[in-house]
Write an enzyme that holds these catalytic residues in place. Structure first.
Site, mmCIF file in Angstrom:
data_model
loop_
_atom_site.group_PDB
_atom_site.id
_atom_site.type_symbol
_atom_site.label_atom_id
_atom_site.label_comp_id
_atom_site.label_asym_id
_atom_site.label_seq_id
_atom_site.Cartn_x
_atom_site.Cartn_y
_atom_site.Cartn_z
ATOM 1 N N SER A 125 0.821 -1.202 0.000
ATOM 2 C CA SER A 125 0.000 0.000 0.000
ATOM 3 C C SER A 125 0.856 1.253 0.000
ATOM 4 C CB SER A 125 -0.887 -0.012 1.253
ATOM 5 O OG SER A 125 -1.498 1.231 1.468
ATOM 6 N N TYR A 150 -2.701 -0.916 10.826
ATOM 7 C CA TYR A 150 -2.881 -1.460 9.474
ATOM 8 C C TYR A 150 -1.690 -1.092 8.587
ATOM 9 C CZ TYR A 150 -4.087 -1.496 4.563
ATOM 10 O OH TYR A 150 -4.025 -1.690 3.207
ATOM 11 N N LYS A 154 1.650 -3.428 6.713
ATOM 12 C CA LYS A 154 2.149 -3.421 5.331
ATOM 13 C C LYS A 154 3.662 -3.183 5.317
ATOM 14 C CE LYS A 154 -1.685 -4.308 3.256
ATOM 15 N NZ LYS A 154 -1.886 -5.649 2.681
#
Length: 338
Positions: A125, A150, A154
């Protein structure tokens, strides 16, 4: 060739399964259905004429992951989407996100490392860049401290893959850092199906347009941008799905220069929140009920991709405009609410 797609019933995963099947790959979809629906298989079959093999599997269960790969020892590659992805929820439930997003990745990689040669595509991302110092953002831009658990999963995920590739020459991996996926398949057979209140702008726009939401909140109009609203790089999900197939084919053909590579996947163009709203109004012919409200904590001002590396090295380029992608999102919304 048999390809495993984890999280293959999700938004990006399902579109990638379609593109893989249309290229002639044999696909095995793995999903725990915690944020997806088995009915998505019907949509994939309606588009491609073929129903992929499906296994309902929680990748946090290490023994079941081992059993799965022992039964599918002939897998040529894995495209790994399976992860929890709501930024706000990750702040409230960090351990859930670390266990799910990191644990599942580790267990899949452990199985691939048992193979003589394996190809692995990771769903990363643009959140790893935070607020970029310069626009557009290149792959060399510094990785900023994550704004959420979150985003941190990544970053950690990329580090785990890089470190694993360093000591496993048979493992070849590409991390695709994508910007803001949107839209639906042009057939309107599959699309974005957010559970509860949408986390992303476009489904909130279409749900407001169809009357499911009373009003869209635009968080801030005092940012240092041309119209005062935040700018993002909105990429059509079918373009994004095709990037995964191109990346996989690069690894399968041994065209990669290193056994761990990173590519930005976006359009290279930034669009503001108000421009996204105007796009919806153009393609739908409807006025959208929206209201400017206070800024939202954690929102960055501007993020759009430098796609030079993906264009020149990967041989991939986004083809669809914001209006085309928005039109597909609106057609999908009308179909599922019809």
């Amino acid at each position: 060739m048999k390809i495993v797609v984890t999280g293959g019933l999700g938004f990006i995963g399902s579109h990638t399964v379609v593109e893989l099947q249309e290229k002639g790959f044999e696909v095995v979809v793995v999903d725990d259905c915690s944020n997806s629906d088995e009915k998505v298989l019907d949509g994939i079959e309606a588009i491609t004429g073929k129903r992929p093999l499906f296994e309902k599997l929680d990748l946090k269960e290490r023994q079941r992951v081992e059993d799965f790969f022992s039964r599918h020892a002939d897998v040529a590659g894995v495209i790994h989407f399976a992860a929890s992805k709501a930024v706000g929820e990750s702040v409230d439930k960090p351990l859930l996100y670390y266990e799910n997003n990191i644990g599942s990745l580790v267990y899949v990689l452990k199985e691939l490392c048992k193979q003589r040669r394996a190809s692995f595509i990771f769903s990363s991302s643009c959140t790893v860049y935070g607020q970029g110092d310069e626009m557009p953002i290149t792959e060399e831009a510094p990785i900023k401290e994550a704004e959420s658990p979150y985003g941190n999963t990544k970053q950690i995920g990329e580090e785990i893959i890089r470190d694993t590739c360093n000591v496993n020459p048979g493992l070849n991996a590409i991390a695709l850092r994508y910007f803001n996926p949107m839209g639906a398949h042009p057939s309107a057979q599959i699309g974005e199906l957010p559970v509860g209140v949408p986390q992303n702008l476009v489904p909130f726009i279409t749900q407001t347009g169809i009357g499911m939401r009373e009003q869209l909140s635009v968080f801030g109009d005092d940012y240092p941008t041309p119209d005062g609203t935040c700018i993002r790089d909105y990429i059509y999900v079918v373009d994004l799905a095709k990037a995964h197939v191109v990346a996989l084919e690069r690894l399968l053909a041994s065209k990669n220069r290193e056994n761990y590579e990173v590519f930005n996947v976006g359009t290279g163009t930034g669009s503001s929140v108000l421009e996204a709203i105007q796009s919806f109004e153009r393609v739908s012919g409807k006025k959208l009920n929206y209201k400017i409200v206070a800024r939202r904590p954690g929102d960055i001002t501007t993020a759009y991709a430098d796609t030079t590396r993906a264009n020149e090295v990967l041989g991939w380029k986004a083809k669809y405009t914001l209006d085309q992608a928005m039109k597909s999102a609106w057609e999908w919304e009308q179909k599922i609410r019809g």
